[in-house]
Write a protein that holds these residues in place. Structure first.
Motif, short mmCIF file in Angstrom:
data_model
loop_
_atom_site.label_atom_id
_atom_site.label_comp_id
_atom_site.label_asym_id
_atom_site.label_seq_id
_atom_site.Cartn_x
_atom_site.Cartn_y
_atom_site.Cartn_z
N HIS A 89 34.96 30.04 37.17
CA HIS A 89 35.65 31.32 37.03
C HIS A 89 34.81 32.45 37.63
CE1 HIS A 89 39.33 32.91 35.28
NE2 HIS A 89 38.67 34.04 35.13
N TRP A 90 33.51 32.36 37.47
CA TRP A 90 32.66 33.37 38.09
C TRP A 90 32.73 33.28 39.61
CZ3 TRP A 90 30.38 37.81 37.30
CH2 TRP A 90 30.18 38.25 36.00
N ALA A 91 32.93 32.08 40.14
CA ALA A 91 33.11 31.95 41.59
C ALA A 91 34.33 32.74 42.05
CB ALA A 91 33.24 30.48 41.97
N LEU A 92 35.41 32.69 41.26
CA LEU A 92 36.60 33.48 41.58
C LEU A 92 36.32 34.98 41.49
CD1 LEU A 92 39.37 31.48 39.65
CD2 LEU A 92 38.94 31.49 42.12
N ILE A 93 35.57 35.37 40.46
CA ILE A 93 35.23 36.79 40.29
C ILE A 93 34.39 37.29 41.46
CG2 ILE A 93 33.94 38.42 38.87
CD1 ILE A 93 34.73 36.73 36.43
N LEU A 94 33.38 36.51 41.83
CA LEU A 94 32.50 36.93 42.92
C LEU A 94 33.24 36.94 44.26
CD1 LEU A 94 29.28 34.97 41.90
CD2 LEU A 94 29.67 37.43 41.71
N GLY A 99 35.73 40.16 48.53
CA GLY A 99 36.93 40.54 49.28
C GLY A 99 37.20 42.03 49.19
N TRP A 100 37.06 42.60 47.98
CA TRP A 100 37.30 44.03 47.86
C TRP A 100 36.21 44.86 48.54
CZ3 TRP A 100 41.23 46.96 47.35
CH2 TRP A 100 41.02 48.34 47.25
N GLY A 101 34.98 44.41 48.45
CA GLY A 101 33.90 45.13 49.12
C GLY A 101 34.16 45.22 50.61
N ARG A 141 24.84 37.63 37.28
CA ARG A 141 26.06 37.44 38.05
C ARG A 141 26.85 38.74 38.16
NH1 ARG A 141 28.39 31.45 36.30
NH2 ARG A 141 26.37 30.41 36.24
N CYS A 142 26.80 39.53 37.09
CA CYS A 142 27.50 40.81 37.12
C CYS A 142 26.86 41.76 38.13
CB CYS A 142 27.49 41.42 35.72
SG CYS A 142 28.59 42.83 35.53
N ILE A 146 28.78 43.48 41.28
CA ILE A 146 28.80 44.92 41.54
C ILE A 146 28.26 45.22 42.95
CG2 ILE A 146 27.78 47.12 40.85
CD1 ILE A 146 27.90 46.16 37.96
N LEU A 147 27.20 44.54 43.34
CA LEU A 147 26.65 44.75 44.67
C LEU A 147 27.62 44.30 45.76
CD1 LEU A 147 22.93 43.69 44.16
CD2 LEU A 147 23.87 46.00 44.34
N LEU A 148 28.37 43.23 45.50
CA LEU A 148 29.38 42.79 46.47
C LEU A 148 30.48 43.83 46.60
CD1 LEU A 148 29.74 38.99 45.59
CD2 LEU A 148 28.67 39.99 47.61
N LEU A 149 30.81 44.50 45.51
CA LEU A 149 31.81 45.57 45.56
C LEU A 149 31.29 46.78 46.33
CD1 LEU A 149 33.10 45.45 41.87
CD2 LEU A 149 34.49 44.97 43.91
#
Length: 375
Positions: A89-94, A99-101, A141-142, A146-149
């Motif tokens: 599930h974290w893979a989906l979140i990341l 994608g949004w970043g 992971r959070c 956040i950094l990916l965003l």
């Protein structure tokens, strides 16, 4: 045998709670990523000129949303299954965060998005804020999410320096705030989790005490009333044998009358300890049903094997007796032994009555003997 040994608890409370929280908190996120992108693309200056990329990004965020919804908690809630679910599930979140970043960076880079850049930037701030406060259970992971965003958009703003200096500095300062808030949220989440774990442990200890005989440390009647019907149902469903041994100390009242209740208590404790030495398999449930009456539930045990163990216990008890103040006193027991009759789909009440009748027959026939339950 522990009260809940028939239904073992292999699940870590912390992992289960984290999985449930992650599942609940991630369901709405997928919708808003999709809506934020549709608004950013729709309100751009020329959405038609970016039709292929716009539809591709829409499909990506829609796919991420659907995959979040379909990724349900595992049916088997053991530690390994829960860890695998959390990782996936974290893979989906990341992946959604990345994608949004990239979408935000694209909106900042392309002039067609001039009318809708504010939508993309505010959405980035909103998503990163939600990430810091809702997914703080896994701090590292959070931070990555956040950094990916943030990172792709900040990279574009840095490249566009100094025209985007104010926005870049503002977002950088807010990013630092989010990381500090995440650290605090992480501590608060795990402090709450620890408190809840303590409450669960305390409740289970109270439950254990309520189902354990304080004198013999065997299960009490309450545990028997809970465990016995469940074992009967399980044996009938799986077609496996279930034997029941009922034991009654012969002439126990004489010990209390002649030597006092403290000696009677010592006799009961010694009797229970003798039971543990003979009926010592992990599957056997040893219980004090009340007074001088005891029981042994033996799942997966056919009648002949149960009879052998019960007779061995009777002979050893009669041979050794009971030692009190350096004096060896005679001590015997009467036993009723029976096996569940699955062919008749026998109920728990009927099964118990058959074995209880056998116990009273053993007592009526002279005590210190074993009687088989009649079919």
């Amino acid at each position: 045998m522990a009260p809940d040994a028939l239904f073992p608890r292999n699940t870590s409370f912390a992992l289960l709670r984290e999985s449930q929280d992650t599942r609940v908190r991630t369901r709405l996120g997928g919708i808003y990523y999709l809506l934020a992108w549709i608004l950013t693309w729709s309100f751009s200056a020329a959405p038609g000129s970016m039709l292929v990329l716009g539809l591709a990004a829409t499909a990506f965020f829609a796919l991420m949303m659907v995959m979040r919804w379909l990724h349900r908690l595992p049916a088997h809630e053991n530690n390994e299954c829960l860890r695998q679910w959390i990782d996936r599930h974290w893979a989906l979140i990341l992946l959604t965060s990345l994608g949004w970043g990239l979408a935000h960076a694209w909106a900042l880079l392309r002039p067609e998005f001039e009318p809708s850049r504010l939508i993309a930037t505010l959405s980035t701030v909103a998503f990163s804020t939600a990430m810091a406060f809702n997914f703080s259970m896994r701090k590292r992971r959070c931070v990555v999410a956040i950094l990916l965003l943030y990172a792709p958009g900040l990279a574009v703003l840095a490249w566009q320096w100094p025209s985007q200096e104010a926005l870049a500095v503002t977002l950088a300062f807010y990013l630092s705030y989010l990381l500090l808030a995440l650290n605090r949220s992480h501590r608060e989440y795990h402090a709450t989790l620890t408190m809840e774990q303590q409450l669960v442990d305390q409740r289970e200890r109270y439950e254990q005490l309520s189902r354990t005989d304080s004198l013999t440390q065997l299960g009490n009647r309450l545990q028997f009333n809970s465990l016995f019907p469940a074992m009967v149902a399980n044996a009938l469903r799986q077609g496996t044998p279930l034997s029941l041994v009922l034991l009654d100390i012969d002439f126990f009242k004489r010990i209390n009358d002649e030597y006092g209740h403290s000696s009677g208590d010592a006799c009961l404790s010694d009797f229970a300890e003798r039971m543990r030495k003979v009926f010592r398999r992990d599957s056997d449930a040893l219980l004090r049903l009340g007074g001088e009456e005891f029981g042994v539930l033996m799942p997966g045990t056919p009648l002949d094997e149960a009879c052998q163990l019960a007779e061995r216990f009777r002979v050893e008890l009669a041979t050794r007796g009971f030692e009190l103040h350096g004096q060896r006193l005679p001590l015997t027991t009467s036993l009723g032994v029976g096996c569940l009759d699955a062919k008749r789909n026998e109920s728990a009440e009927a099964f118990f009555k058959r074995v209880d009748d056998a116990l009273y027959r053993a007592k009526a026939e002279g005590r210190d003997r074993l009687a088989l339950a009649l079919s």
